[in-house]
Write a protein that holds these residues in place. Structure first.
Motif, PDB file in Angstrom:
ATOM      1  N   THR A 298       0.913  -1.332   0.010  1.00 37.29           N
ATOM      2  CA  THR A 298      -0.136   0.150   0.021  1.00 37.29           C
ATOM      3  C   THR A 298       1.096   1.346   0.017  1.00 37.29           C
ATOM      4  OG1 THR A 298      -0.099  -0.105   2.319  1.00 37.29           O
ATOM      5  CG2 THR A 298      -1.951  -1.180   1.031  1.00 37.29           C
ATOM      6  N   HIS A 299       0.248   2.269  -0.326  1.00 38.25           N
ATOM      7  CA  HIS A 299       0.960   3.656  -0.455  1.00 38.25           C
ATOM      8  C   HIS A 299      -0.146   4.719  -0.188  1.00 38.25           C
ATOM      9  CE1 HIS A 299       3.049   7.295  -2.031  1.00 38.25           C
ATOM     10  NE2 HIS A 299       4.103   6.439  -2.134  1.00 38.25           N
ATOM     11  N   PRO A 300       0.220   5.749   0.805  1.00 40.13           N
ATOM     12  CA  PRO A 300      -0.938   6.647   1.173  1.00 40.13           C
ATOM     13  C   PRO A 300      -1.339   7.502  -0.119  1.00 40.13           C
ATOM     14  CG  PRO A 300       1.331   7.362   2.120  1.00 40.13           C
ATOM     15  CD  PRO A 300       1.396   5.983   1.438  1.00 40.13           C
ATOM     16  N   ASP A 301      -0.378   7.906  -1.074  1.00 38.47           N
ATOM     17  CA  ASP A 301      -0.704   8.629  -2.196  1.00 38.47           C
ATOM     18  C   ASP A 301      -1.615   7.811  -3.298  1.00 38.47           C
ATOM     19  OD1 ASP A 301       0.645  10.658  -0.898  1.00 38.47           O
ATOM     20  OD2 ASP A 301       2.428  10.339  -2.322  1.00 38.47           O
ATOM     21  N   TYR A 302      -1.749   6.720  -3.154  1.00 31.49           N
ATOM     22  CA  TYR A 302      -2.506   5.771  -4.128  1.00 31.49           C
ATOM     23  C   TYR A 302      -3.506   4.901  -3.444  1.00 31.49           C
ATOM     24  CZ  TYR A 302       1.349   7.205  -7.431  1.00 31.49           C
ATOM     25  OH  TYR A 302       2.182   7.991  -8.048  1.00 31.49           O
ATOM     26  N   ALA A 303      -4.227   5.528  -2.684  1.00 26.88           N
ATOM     27  CA  ALA A 303      -5.503   4.839  -1.977  1.00 26.88           C
ATOM     28  C   ALA A 303      -6.284   3.982  -2.803  1.00 26.88           C
ATOM     29  CB  ALA A 303      -6.168   5.509  -1.056  1.00 26.88           C
ATOM     30  N   GLY A 304      -6.470   4.472  -3.833  1.00 28.25           N
ATOM     31  CA  GLY A 304      -7.433   3.896  -4.804  1.00 28.25           C
ATOM     32  C   GLY A 304      -7.031   3.017  -5.848  1.00 28.25           C
ATOM     33  N   VAL A 305      -5.496   2.519  -5.371  1.00 26.94           N
ATOM     34  CA  VAL A 305      -4.816   1.595  -6.538  1.00 26.94           C
ATOM     35  C   VAL A 305      -4.483   0.295  -5.735  1.00 26.94           C
ATOM     36  CG1 VAL A 305      -2.978   1.429  -8.239  1.00 26.94           C
ATOM     37  CG2 VAL A 305      -4.116   3.520  -7.682  1.00 26.94           C
ATOM     38  N   LYS A 306      -4.457  -0.836  -6.236  1.00 29.22           N
ATOM     39  CA  LYS A 306      -3.761  -2.204  -5.724  1.00 29.22           C
ATOM     40  C   LYS A 306      -2.617  -2.425  -6.374  1.00 29.22           C
ATOM     41  CE  LYS A 306      -7.789  -4.653  -6.127  1.00 29.22           C
ATOM     42  NZ  LYS A 306      -8.992  -3.641  -6.281  1.00 29.22           N
ATOM     43  N   LEU A 307      -1.721  -2.671  -5.468  1.00 29.09           N
ATOM     44  CA  LEU A 307      -0.306  -3.061  -6.173  1.00 29.09           C
ATOM     45  C   LEU A 307       0.209  -4.419  -5.367  1.00 29.09           C
ATOM     46  CD1 LEU A 307       2.803  -1.001  -6.686  1.00 29.09           C
ATOM     47  CD2 LEU A 307       3.035  -2.922  -5.259  1.00 29.09           C
ATOM     48  N   GLY A 308       0.570  -5.331  -6.237  1.00 30.01           N
ATOM     49  CA  GLY A 308       1.130  -6.635  -5.706  1.00 30.01           C
ATOM     50  C   GLY A 308       2.215  -7.344  -6.397  1.00 30.01           C
ATOM     51  N   ILE A 309       2.975  -8.074  -5.980  1.00 26.96           N
ATOM     52  CA  ILE A 309       4.173  -9.085  -6.780  1.00 26.96           C
ATOM     53  C   ILE A 309       3.002 -10.150  -7.181  1.00 26.96           C
ATOM     54  CG2 ILE A 309       5.887 -10.254  -6.350  1.00 26.96           C
ATOM     55  CD1 ILE A 309       7.011  -8.209  -4.349  1.00 26.96           C
ATOM     56  N   VAL A 310       3.423 -10.585  -8.383  1.00 32.80           N
ATOM     57  CA  VAL A 310       2.813 -11.594  -8.838  1.00 32.80           C
ATOM     58  C   VAL A 310       3.586 -12.827  -8.828  1.00 32.80           C
ATOM     59  CG1 VAL A 310       1.882 -12.834 -11.101  1.00 32.80           C
ATOM     60  CG2 VAL A 310       1.398 -10.162 -10.700  1.00 32.80           C
ATOM     61  N   LYS A 311       2.798 -13.840  -8.433  1.00 38.96           N
ATOM     62  CA  LYS A 311       3.663 -15.420  -8.367  1.00 38.96           C
ATOM     63  C   LYS A 311       4.014 -15.860  -9.709  1.00 38.96           C
ATOM     64  CE  LYS A 311       3.504 -19.948  -6.460  1.00 38.96           C
ATOM     65  NZ  LYS A 311       2.801 -21.053  -5.817  1.00 38.96           N
ATOM     66  N   TRP A 312       5.267 -15.406 -10.169  1.00 40.75           N
ATOM     67  CA  TRP A 312       5.598 -15.605 -11.541  1.00 40.75           C
ATOM     68  C   TRP A 312       6.951 -15.838 -11.595  1.00 40.75           C
ATOM     69  CZ3 TRP A 312       3.251 -17.615 -15.087  1.00 40.75           C
ATOM     70  CH2 TRP A 312       3.372 -17.588 -16.297  1.00 40.75           C
ATOM     71  N   PRO A 313       7.760 -16.455 -12.270  1.00 35.83           N
ATOM     72  CA  PRO A 313       9.185 -16.690 -12.339  1.00 35.83           C
ATOM     73  C   PRO A 313      10.038 -15.312 -12.693  1.00 35.83           C
ATOM     74  CG  PRO A 313       8.424 -17.982 -14.241  1.00 35.83           C
ATOM     75  CD  PRO A 313       7.187 -17.617 -13.323  1.00 35.83           C
ATOM     76  N   MET A 314       9.425 -14.297 -13.490  1.00 35.23           N
ATOM     77  CA  MET A 314       9.920 -13.180 -13.606  1.00 35.23           C
ATOM     78  C   MET A 314       9.447 -12.097 -12.487  1.00 35.23           C
ATOM     79  SD  MET A 314      10.084 -12.904 -17.897  1.00 35.23           S
ATOM     80  CE  MET A 314      10.944 -11.571 -17.830  1.00 35.23           C
ATOM     81  N   SER A 315       9.771 -11.048 -12.666  1.00 40.81           N
ATOM     82  CA  SER A 315       9.693  -9.983 -11.569  1.00 40.81           C
ATOM     83  C   SER A 315       8.426  -9.094 -11.995  1.00 40.81           C
ATOM     84  CB  SER A 315      10.802  -9.120 -11.337  1.00 40.81           C
ATOM     85  OG  SER A 315      11.965 -10.032 -11.180  1.00 40.81           O
ATOM     86  N   VAL A 316       7.435  -9.332 -11.653  1.00 45.11           N
ATOM     87  CA  VAL A 316       6.049  -8.753 -12.210  1.00 45.11           C
ATOM     88  C   VAL A 316       5.296  -7.920 -11.069  1.00 45.11           C
ATOM     89  CG1 VAL A 316       3.726  -9.073 -13.411  1.00 45.11           C
ATOM     90  CG2 VAL A 316       5.914 -10.692 -13.671  1.00 45.11           C
ATOM     91  N   ILE A 317       4.970  -6.744 -11.445  1.00 42.88           N
ATOM     92  CA  ILE A 317       4.150  -5.596 -10.506  1.00 42.88           C
ATOM     93  C   ILE A 317       2.935  -5.549 -11.020  1.00 42.88           C
ATOM     94  CG2 ILE A 317       4.070  -3.429  -9.464  1.00 42.88           C
ATOM     95  CD1 ILE A 317       6.996  -3.259  -9.686  1.00 42.88           C
ATOM     96  N   ARG A 318       1.866  -5.953 -10.350  1.00 46.45           N
ATOM     97  CA  ARG A 318       0.576  -5.821 -10.973  1.00 46.45           C
ATOM     98  C   ARG A 318      -0.190  -4.556 -10.138  1.00 46.45           C
ATOM     99  NH1 ARG A 318      -2.819 -11.239 -11.558  1.00 46.45           N
ATOM    100  NH2 ARG A 318      -1.250 -11.180 -13.208  1.00 46.45           N
ATOM    101  N   ILE A 319      -0.609  -3.874 -11.016  1.00 48.08           N
ATOM    102  CA  ILE A 319      -1.561  -2.710 -10.287  1.00 48.08           C
ATOM    103  C   ILE A 319      -2.843  -2.506 -11.144  1.00 48.08           C
ATOM    104  CG2 ILE A 319       0.573  -1.200  -9.702  1.00 48.08           C
ATOM    105  CD1 ILE A 319       0.172   0.195 -12.388  1.00 48.08           C
TER     106      ILE A 319
END
Length: 515
Positions: A298-319
């Motif tokens: 989470t980030h205080p400036d992005y309250a309406g955005v979900k962010l997470g690390i995907v379970k994947w062999p490469m490095s993936v940020i999902r927003i």
């Protein structure tokens, strides 16, 4: 029936096919017939009735006409390259004008929805033989279970092998600079040449992305359902920026049933065409999209955005978010921060300098879609194209021990979990299966053996599985190829899935202000 009469009859059957599939209207048939008679040097049309039913595909009608062209001396040589140039020319006489296709597409989209419009356009591209389904259907395809879900594996057999005479012709073909590349709008209607495909049967759809004119078309060699290419009207190089993300979201607003993604904009981690800005899209759910988020932040400036690390062999940020403005702001922040970010402990350097020249190494592979919650969703895959003495092809590229399966760049399609493997593997995997069954694996260890590159792998499989029958050997090889592809993606990931890698990934997100 003599050969000329058979060819004239073949033209009538092709016209029957075109009319039935609405490639042309009845009034167009007169000009189309005369054009084809002229092309094939036939004086008069067939005078009888066409008694056979409408053909299922154009291929069964084109092949006899191409054979006739070879016999009549219309083809300089009866090889695949020249046959392909002529069959596109033949189908060009049966195509609606470009403006008609575009007008019909958007009229259908407005009346009954854009999904119906893409359905019709996709069918047109298949019926016109622009999409070569006869060749695409030769590809091998299977699903391979891994810890990241089922990965998709395809062995690419759709591009025909060229014989030595063709290769010599291509070598001696004069250089040309028009069209500038395979993606330029100038390809529409282009007659082709020995080293550039004919495109008389190519049609595209104009659209606006980010306020600029772009075009939508299908790939002639579809690797997945409705594999499309979206390209800039201008011939300018790929450049990853906020504008890229704006265009991706513009596209999924106009085509909500499609995903869209971009190859990275740097060599090694990018696609095969970096000199013309383009995306790829389609109606397909890739393994990466199915992969879950394993850790959220989470980030205080992005309250309406979900962010997470995907379970994947490469490095993936999902927003994801319903708020397009916030999502764009965050995606741009991730990209700009990543471009400048170094983590030497994980071999990640944003720049290297040599002879006073500073070379950038960090970029992303972005994918956008509408998710099941109706949100905009983007996957940003972190990439780095640095090389080293140990890994001259790329530190985050398939390492040498995997080259017997895959050594080409890991582009957008592979990133999302669909392996596009070389055609040589069809025969090689069958031969390896035979060796596993016989147990006679010693010969493969000799360097001169054509399967030597698989030697270490085969020994490992033999010791692990022991005695197997032929069907078991084929199945286990397919499964093990899936494991190899998972390892390929692991090598391409900048943050490895060990404690050091996980810690490094979290540190980067902390740099962005996420906890």
């Amino acid at each position: 029936m003599d050969n000329v009469t058979k060819a004239a009859y073949g033209i009538e059957r092709l016209l029957q096919f075109a009319l039935h599939n609405k490639l042309i209207e009845p009034l167009d048939a007169y000009a189309a017939r005369n054009g084809l008679l002229d092309l094939l040097r036939i004086a008069e049309p067939y005078s009888g009735e066409v008694s056979e039913p409408v053909a299922a595909t154009p291929v069964e009608l084109l092949e006899p006409l191409l054979d006739y062209a070879a016999e009549a001396g219309i083809l300089e040589d009866n090889n695949t390259t020249l046959r392909d140039l002529l069959d596109a020319r033949i189908m060009g006489y049966l195509m609606p004008r470009q403006s008609e296709v575009a007008g019909r597409f958007w009229a259908t989209g407005k009346k009954v929805g854009v999904e119906n419009a893409t359905n019709d356009f996709y069918k047109l591209c298949i019926d016109s033989n622009y999409i070569r389904m006869d060749r695409i259907n030769k590809n091998l395809y299977w699903l391979a279970p891994t810890e990241y879900g089922e990965l998709e594996i395809t062995v690419n057999l759709s591009k025909p092998e060229k014989d030595p005479k063709e290769i010599a012709m291509l070598k001696n073909a004069p250089a040309a600079s028009y069209p500038k590349c395979l993606l330029c709008i100038d390809n529409v209607g282009y007659a082709g040449r020995l080293n550039h495909p004919a495109r008389q049967n190519l049609r595209v759809i104009p659209l606006q992305l980010g306020g600029d004119p772009w075009f939508f078309q299908y790939s002639p060699y579809v690797y997945y359902n409705e594999h499309s290419i979206i390209f800039d009207r201008e011939h300018r190089p790929m450049k990853m920026s906020r504008a890229t993300f704006e265009r991706l979201l513009d596209f999924v607003e106009q085509f909500p049933h499609y995903f869209i993604g971009s190859n990275a904009d740097l060599p090694i981690v990018g696609g095969s065409i970096l000199n013309h800005d383009h995306f790829q899209g389609g109606k397909h759910k890739f393994p990466m999209e199915k992969a879950p988020v394993e850790k959220s932040f989470t980030h205080p400036d992005y309250a309406g955005v979900k962010l997470g690390i995907v379970k994947w062999p490469m490095s993936v940020i999902r927003i994801s978010s319903h708020n397009r403005v916030q999502l764009l702001k965050l995606a741009s922040s991730i990209l700009e921060t990543w471009k400048e970010y170094s983590d030497p402990a994980c071999d990640i350097l944003a720049y290297t300098e040599k002879d006073g020249v500073r070379t950038p190494h960090n970029t992303v592979t972005p994918i956008a879609r509408n998710n099941t919650s109706g949100e905009y969703e983007m996957d940003l895959v972190l990439r780095n194209n640095r090389t080293s003495e140990e890994h001259p092809d790329g530190i985050f590229h398939p390492h040498r021990e995997l080259h017997h399966i895959k050594k080409e760049n890991i582009g957008l399609i592979e990133v999302m979990g669909l392996a596009v493997l070389p055609g040589r593997l069809k025969e090689e995997l069958e031969e390896l299966a035979q060796l596993l069954v016989s147990g006679e694996t010693a010969a493969i260890q000799a360097e001169e053996h054509p399967l030597h590159k698989h030697g270490a792998w085969l020994s490992e499989l033999q010791s692990r599985y022991g005695s197997v029958d032929l069907e078991e050997a084929r199945q286990l090889l397919q499964s093990e190829v899936g494991t190899k592809f998972s390892d390929v993606l692991r090598d391409a990931g900048v943050y490895k899935r060990d404690e050091q890698g996980r810690s490094g990934f979290r540190a980067f997100l902390k740099q962005l202000g996420f906890e």
